[in-house]
Design a protein around this motif. Structure first.
Motif, PDB file in Angstrom:
ATOM      1  N   LYS A   4      13.595  -7.569 -15.726  1.00  0.00           N
ATOM      2  CA  LYS A   4      12.596  -6.639 -16.266  1.00  0.00           C
ATOM      3  C   LYS A   4      12.535  -5.411 -15.381  1.00  0.00           C
ATOM      4  CE  LYS A   4       9.336  -5.425 -19.189  1.00  0.00           C
ATOM      5  NZ  LYS A   4       9.625  -3.995 -19.235  1.00  0.00           N
ATOM      6  N   GLY A   5      12.378  -4.238 -16.028  1.00  0.00           N
ATOM      7  CA  GLY A   5      12.235  -2.979 -15.316  1.00  0.00           C
ATOM      8  C   GLY A   5      13.524  -2.160 -15.405  1.00  0.00           C
ATOM      9  N   ARG A   6      13.481  -0.830 -15.099  1.00  0.00           N
ATOM     10  CA  ARG A   6      12.326  -0.158 -14.529  1.00  0.00           C
ATOM     11  C   ARG A   6      11.625   0.653 -15.603  1.00  0.00           C
ATOM     12  NH1 ARG A   6      14.371   3.115  -9.558  1.00  0.00           N
ATOM     13  NH2 ARG A   6      12.162   3.057  -9.009  1.00  0.00           N
ATOM     14  N   ASP A   7      10.461   0.143 -16.016  1.00  0.00           N
ATOM     15  CA  ASP A   7       9.700   0.866 -17.021  1.00  0.00           C
ATOM     16  C   ASP A   7       8.229   0.491 -16.938  1.00  0.00           C
ATOM     17  OD1 ASP A   7      10.015  -1.706 -18.095  1.00  0.00           O
ATOM     18  OD2 ASP A   7      11.457  -1.060 -19.591  1.00  0.00           O
ATOM     19  N   ASN A   8       7.778  -0.433 -17.784  1.00  0.00           N
ATOM     20  CA  ASN A   8       6.357  -0.748 -17.865  1.00  0.00           C
ATOM     21  C   ASN A   8       5.996  -2.015 -17.097  1.00  0.00           C
ATOM     22  OD1 ASN A   8       5.704   1.346 -19.949  1.00  0.00           O
ATOM     23  ND2 ASN A   8       7.174   0.151 -21.129  1.00  0.00           N
ATOM     24  N   MET A   9       4.730  -2.086 -16.715  1.00  0.00           N
ATOM     25  CA  MET A   9       4.223  -3.305 -16.113  1.00  0.00           C
ATOM     26  C   MET A   9       4.375  -4.457 -17.105  1.00  0.00           C
ATOM     27  SD  MET A   9       0.579  -3.956 -14.196  1.00  0.00           S
ATOM     28  CE  MET A   9      -0.401  -3.191 -15.490  1.00  0.00           C
ATOM     29  N   TRP A  10       4.766  -5.623 -16.597  1.00  0.00           N
ATOM     30  CA  TRP A  10       4.921  -6.805 -17.454  1.00  0.00           C
ATOM     31  C   TRP A  10       4.665  -8.051 -16.626  1.00  0.00           C
ATOM     32  CZ3 TRP A  10       7.705 -11.329 -18.475  1.00  0.00           C
ATOM     33  CH2 TRP A  10       7.640 -11.801 -19.787  1.00  0.00           C
TER      34      TRP A  10
ATOM     35  N   SER B  82       8.043  -9.504 -29.461  1.00  0.00           N
ATOM     36  CA  SER B  82       7.824 -10.942 -29.641  1.00  0.00           C
ATOM     37  C   SER B  82       7.045 -11.187 -30.930  1.00  0.00           C
ATOM     38  CB  SER B  82       7.042 -11.502 -28.450  1.00  0.00           C
ATOM     39  OG  SER B  82       6.704 -12.864 -28.681  1.00  0.00           O
ATOM     40  N   PRO B  83       7.406 -12.219 -31.686  1.00  0.00           N
ATOM     41  CA  PRO B  83       6.675 -12.502 -32.924  1.00  0.00           C
ATOM     42  C   PRO B  83       5.262 -13.012 -32.696  1.00  0.00           C
ATOM     43  CG  PRO B  83       8.295 -14.208 -32.492  1.00  0.00           C
ATOM     44  CD  PRO B  83       8.547 -13.127 -31.492  1.00  0.00           C
TER      45      PRO B  83
ATOM     46  N   GLU C  67      -1.920  -8.213 -23.244  1.00  0.00           N
ATOM     47  CA  GLU C  67      -2.024  -7.185 -22.203  1.00  0.00           C
ATOM     48  C   GLU C  67      -0.701  -6.468 -21.999  1.00  0.00           C
ATOM     49  OE1 GLU C  67      -5.476  -9.792 -21.743  1.00  0.00           O
ATOM     50  OE2 GLU C  67      -3.344 -10.149 -22.094  1.00  0.00           O
ATOM     51  N   ASN C  68       0.428  -7.206 -22.053  1.00  0.00           N
ATOM     52  CA  ASN C  68       1.731  -6.562 -21.919  1.00  0.00           C
ATOM     53  C   ASN C  68       1.976  -5.552 -23.028  1.00  0.00           C
ATOM     54  OD1 ASN C  68       2.479  -7.982 -19.591  1.00  0.00           O
ATOM     55  ND2 ASN C  68       3.370  -9.660 -20.767  1.00  0.00           N
ATOM     56  N   VAL C  69       1.518  -5.886 -24.230  1.00  0.00           N
ATOM     57  CA  VAL C  69       1.626  -4.946 -25.341  1.00  0.00           C
ATOM     58  C   VAL C  69       0.782  -3.709 -25.059  1.00  0.00           C
ATOM     59  CG1 VAL C  69       1.205  -4.606 -27.804  1.00  0.00           C
ATOM     60  CG2 VAL C  69       2.137  -6.784 -26.989  1.00  0.00           C
ATOM     61  N   ASP C  70      -0.417  -3.918 -24.486  1.00  0.00           N
ATOM     62  CA  ASP C  70      -1.263  -2.783 -24.117  1.00  0.00           C
ATOM     63  C   ASP C  70      -0.591  -1.916 -23.056  1.00  0.00           C
ATOM     64  OD1 ASP C  70      -3.214  -3.691 -25.852  1.00  0.00           O
ATOM     65  OD2 ASP C  70      -4.371  -4.714 -24.285  1.00  0.00           O
ATOM     66  N   TYR C  71       0.122  -2.544 -22.110  1.00  0.00           N
ATOM     67  CA  TYR C  71       0.763  -1.788 -21.031  1.00  0.00           C
ATOM     68  C   TYR C  71       1.905  -0.913 -21.525  1.00  0.00           C
ATOM     69  CZ  TYR C  71      -1.493  -5.352 -18.055  1.00  0.00           C
ATOM     70  OH  TYR C  71      -2.397  -6.209 -17.450  1.00  0.00           O
ATOM     71  N   GLY C  72       2.687  -1.417 -22.485  1.00  0.00           N
ATOM     72  CA  GLY C  72       3.893  -0.680 -22.845  1.00  0.00           C
ATOM     73  C   GLY C  72       4.293  -0.744 -24.304  1.00  0.00           C
ATOM     74  N   GLY C  73       3.400  -1.221 -25.158  1.00  0.00           N
ATOM     75  CA  GLY C  73       3.732  -1.325 -26.574  1.00  0.00           C
ATOM     76  C   GLY C  73       4.383  -2.652 -26.904  1.00  0.00           C
ATOM     77  N   PRO C  74       4.582  -2.953 -28.189  1.00  0.00           N
ATOM     78  CA  PRO C  74       5.132  -4.244 -28.595  1.00  0.00           C
ATOM     79  C   PRO C  74       6.554  -4.488 -28.113  1.00  0.00           C
ATOM     80  CG  PRO C  74       4.945  -2.746 -30.465  1.00  0.00           C
ATOM     81  CD  PRO C  74       4.213  -2.107 -29.341  1.00  0.00           C
ATOM     82  N   GLY C  75       7.290  -3.427 -27.799  1.00  0.00           N
ATOM     83  CA  GLY C  75       8.651  -3.581 -27.288  1.00  0.00           C
ATOM     84  C   GLY C  75       8.731  -3.785 -25.787  1.00  0.00           C
TER      85      GLY C  75
END
Length: 270
Positions: free
Chosen positions: A237-243, A178-179, A139-147
């Motif tokens: 963490k922040g300020r950017d995507n939900m995580w 993350s791998p 879900e975190n990848v969905d929120y803001g990509g793999p990075g």
């Protein structure tokens, strides 16, 4: 200049008359227990110690995020083996930030969980080993990509000869993706993966637009001044995507910090 890198500071004795008694206790067989030893062995057979100085850094927190010492996560469901549990003990640092939760610009939240005491005055040039383990979700990848990952942040005094009046910058590590997802990663090494940058104008060759390795960052800060020193160390963490995820086994040089519900335990790395 201090080079202890996170060793817990001693406390002054409140009653001078007890000095001899206390000294006999902390130099005897129970010295480890007096320093917070809970009897559990670390990776190298050494015993863990607690540090009192870890927590949310209030002045670096925006919105109402969560950074909480918790048990687990264990899983996700169906995951077994070493990646199904925190790499140290039973707990971790749970982090939750939202991407659109404040009236500020940007509207996202920010949190730093760190230590404003134990690293104060340590040299930035002395950083040799840094990194952590992460529990990343799909879900975190969905929120803001793999990075979309948490960071390691050091507030520092750059002490640059070219800017003697500039006493503050944030030294930030941004990890690669993350791998693995929905389970615990192995150790992610900040000295050989991801990138580093400085906030402000202290090192134009090492900012968010011109990313550096740790070694390049240290070279940029080594301009003949007094030498950059650490003010605080944190996971954030922040300020950017939900995580929403977790971190454990933060390593800073020879120390590994194990996040547990009862506090932050320190081990010597191998």
């Amino acid at each position: 200049m201090s080079t202890h890198f996170g060793a817990t500071r001693g406390r002054a004795l409140a009653v001078a008359a007890l000095a001899a008694i206390v000294s006999s206790v902390i130099t005897g067989p129970t010295a480890a227990a007096a320093d917070g030893d809970d009897g559990r062995e670390g990776n190298d057979g050494s015993h863990a110690r607690y540090s009192d100085y870890w927590g949310v850094i209030a002045r670096n927190t925006i919105g109402s995020p969560v950074a909480e010492l918790r048990n687990g996560p264990f899983g996700s469901f169906g995951v077994t083996g070493p990646s199904a549990a925190p790499p140290y003990g039973r707990g971790s640092l749970g982090i939750e930030v939202a991407d659109n939760a404040t009236t500020l610009s940007p509207p996202s939240e920010k949190v730093d969980f760190g230590n404003e005491v134990d690293f104060f005055g340590d040299p930035v040039q002395g950083l040799r080993q840094v990194g952590f383990h992460v529990f990343q979700t799909g879900e975190n990848v969905d929120y803001g990509g793999p990075g979309n990952m948490p960071n390691i942040r050091f507030e520092i005094d750059p002490n640059l000869a070219t800017a003697p009046g500039d006493n503050y910058s944030s030294l930030v590590w941004v990890p690669d993706a993350s791998p693995v997802t929905n389970r615990w990663s192995g150790f992610i090494d900040a000295t050989s993966s991801g990138y580093w940058y400085l906030t402000g104008n202290e090192a134009p060759a090492c900012n968010q637009a011109a990313q550096c390795s740790l070694q390049q960052m240290q070279a940029a800060l080594n301009d003949g001044g007094a030498g950059a020193t650490i003010l605080t160390a944190a996971v954030g963490k922040g300020r950017d995507n939900m995580w929403i995820g977790a971190v454990d086994g933060l390593r800073i040089n020879r120390n590994v910090y194990d996040f547990e519900v009862g506090g932050v335990r320190t081990y010597r790395a191998r």
